[in-house]
Design an enzyme around this catalytic site. Structure first.
Site, PDB file in Angstrom:
ATOM      1  CE  LYS A  14       6.648   3.005  -3.185  1.00 52.50           C
ATOM      2  NZ  LYS A  14       7.145   1.919  -2.314  1.00 52.50           N
ATOM      3  NE  ARG A  89       6.655  -2.127  -7.062  1.00 58.91           N
ATOM      4  CZ  ARG A  89       5.669  -1.523  -6.403  1.00 58.91           C
ATOM      5  NH1 ARG A  89       4.906  -0.668  -7.002  1.00 58.91           N
ATOM      6  NH2 ARG A  89       5.477  -1.778  -5.132  1.00 58.91           N
ATOM      7  NE  ARG A 123       1.115  -1.559   4.950  1.00 54.54           N
ATOM      8  CZ  ARG A 123       1.584  -1.133   3.780  1.00 54.54           C
ATOM      9  NH1 ARG A 123       1.983   0.100   3.626  1.00 54.54           N
ATOM     10  NH2 ARG A 123       1.668  -1.959   2.768  1.00 54.54           N
ATOM     11  NE  ARG A 156      -0.870  -3.752   0.730  1.00 55.55           N
ATOM     12  CZ  ARG A 156      -0.076  -2.882   0.109  1.00 55.55           C
ATOM     13  NH1 ARG A 156      -0.185  -1.590   0.366  1.00 55.55           N
ATOM     14  NH2 ARG A 156       0.826  -3.283  -0.752  1.00 55.55           N
ATOM     15  NE  ARG A 167       4.786  -5.738  -0.839  1.00 57.74           N
ATOM     16  CZ  ARG A 167       4.168  -5.043   0.117  1.00 57.74           C
ATOM     17  NH1 ARG A 167       3.753  -5.636   1.219  1.00 57.74           N
ATOM     18  NH2 ARG A 167       3.977  -3.747  -0.029  1.00 57.74           N
TER      19      ARG A 167
HETATM   20  P1  AMP Z   1       2.305  -1.217  -3.906  1.00 55.66           P
HETATM   21  O1  AMP Z   1       0.999  -0.890  -3.290  1.00 55.66           O
HETATM   22  O2  AMP Z   1       2.896  -0.066  -4.695  1.00 55.66           O
HETATM   23  O3  AMP Z   1       3.293  -1.816  -2.926  1.00 55.66           O
HETATM   24  O4  AMP Z   1       2.027  -2.357  -5.015  1.00 55.66           O
HETATM   25  C1  AMP Z   1       1.507  -3.615  -4.642  1.00 55.66           C
HETATM   26  C2  AMP Z   1       1.827  -4.673  -5.689  1.00 55.66           C
HETATM   27  O5  AMP Z   1       1.264  -4.307  -6.952  1.00 55.66           O
HETATM   28  C3  AMP Z   1       3.298  -4.872  -5.988  1.00 55.66           C
HETATM   29  O6  AMP Z   1       3.927  -5.727  -5.039  1.00 55.66           O
HETATM   30  C4  AMP Z   1       3.240  -5.496  -7.385  1.00 55.66           C
HETATM   31  O7  AMP Z   1       2.855  -6.846  -7.330  1.00 55.66           O
HETATM   32  C5  AMP Z   1       2.105  -4.713  -8.029  1.00 55.66           C
HETATM   33  N1  AMP Z   1       2.592  -3.496  -8.725  1.00 55.66           N
HETATM   34  C6  AMP Z   1       2.321  -2.197  -8.388  1.00 55.66           C
HETATM   35  N2  AMP Z   1       2.934  -1.339  -9.229  1.00 55.66           N
HETATM   36  C7  AMP Z   1       3.609  -2.093 -10.121  1.00 55.66           C
HETATM   37  C8  AMP Z   1       4.458  -1.803 -11.239  1.00 55.66           C
HETATM   38  N3  AMP Z   1       4.736  -0.543 -11.586  1.00 55.66           N
HETATM   39  N4  AMP Z   1       4.972  -2.851 -11.926  1.00 55.66           N
HETATM   40  C9  AMP Z   1       4.707  -4.117 -11.596  1.00 55.66           C
HETATM   41  N5  AMP Z   1       3.935  -4.466 -10.556  1.00 55.66           N
HETATM   42  C10 AMP Z   1       3.377  -3.477  -9.799  1.00 55.66           C
END
Ligand code: AMP
Length: 212
Positions: A14, A89, A123, A156, A167
């Site tokens: 993404k 989400r 990664r 990360r 996740r």
């Molecule tokens: P990502 O980089 O999009 O995978 O986001 C990393 C982490 O940020 C996720 O695993 C969540 O813990 C938090 N996070 C990001 N976007 C959201 C969202 N819209 N709602 C809740 N938690 C989020």
């Protein structure tokens, strides 16, 4: 360019695709994950709250995430469209988002779980210049060292295998229902996330993303 939401499990690509779409159409990419990671790096109150959730592979509260995104969407650069990467989400977030802005199209990147684990676990990121690598698909010239600045690469925190599993569980439970939600609204387009980054990108831009 339309107001676009990108969906897909963690590791679907993404972030990469969102950046390419945003560049191609000259619109902002709004990544909630990046906003949170910046807050963690800067040690703000939001960052402290975010870190605990992120390191467990859990979601932050809907109301907090909606506040953040509402502020961001108010900025003038979102006027001609945007790519939302990481929100909604949950179905609650999707419903709240509709109250703030009209979403034209939702692109879901479809990738199987095995593949996703392989992608995420390999990664690597340079903590200094933020260059991204992958031990299998985009290895640095010297193992675990950044090509650009010579810094030892990092994973990360949330790309550790245990957190990845969590996740994915969170995705299955909370985010996957959004596919059905947007399908019913007839704005969902599912594209195959397998193959090279450029191939996936071509599949996305071949959808009708221009605003009528
Ligand atoms: P990502 O980089 O999009 O995978 O986001 C990393 C982490 O940020 C996720 O695993 C969540 O813990 C938090 N996070 C990001 N976007 C959201 C969202 N819209 N709602 C809740 N938690 C989020």
């Amino acid at each position: 360019m339309k107001r676009l939401v990108l969906l897909g499990p963690p590791g679907a690509g993404k972030g990469t695709q969102a950046a390419m779409i945003a560049d191609h159409f000259c619109v902002p990419r709004i990544s909630t994950g990046d906003i949170l990671r910046n807050a963690v790096r800067e040690g703000t109150a939001l960052g402290q709250q975010a870190r605990a959730h992120m390191n467990r592979g859990e979601l932050l509260p809907d109301s907090l995430m909606m506040e953040i995104v509402e502020e961001r969407l108010k900025l003038p650069d979102c006027k001609n469209g945007f790519v939302l990467d990481g929100l909604p989400r949950t179905v609650i977030q999707a419903k709240e988002l509709e109250k703030i802005v009209n979403i034209d199209i939702v692109v879901a990147i479809d990738v199987g779980e095995e593949e996703v684990v392989r992608r995420l676990a390999g990664r690597r990121l340079c903590p200094i210049c933020e260059a991204g690598y992958h031990v299998e698909f985009k290895p640095p010239r010297q193992a675990e060292i950044c090509d650009r600045c010579g810094t030892p690469l990092k994973q990360r925190d949330d790309d550790q295998e245990g957190v990845i599993r969590n996740r994915l569980k969170t995705y299955r439970e909370w985010t996957a229902p959004l596919l059905e939600y947007y399908k019913r609204k007839s704005i969902l387009r599912v594209i195959d996330g397998k193959g090279k980054v450029e191939e996936v990108f071509r599949r996305i831009v071949s959808l009708d993303l221009q605003k009528r």
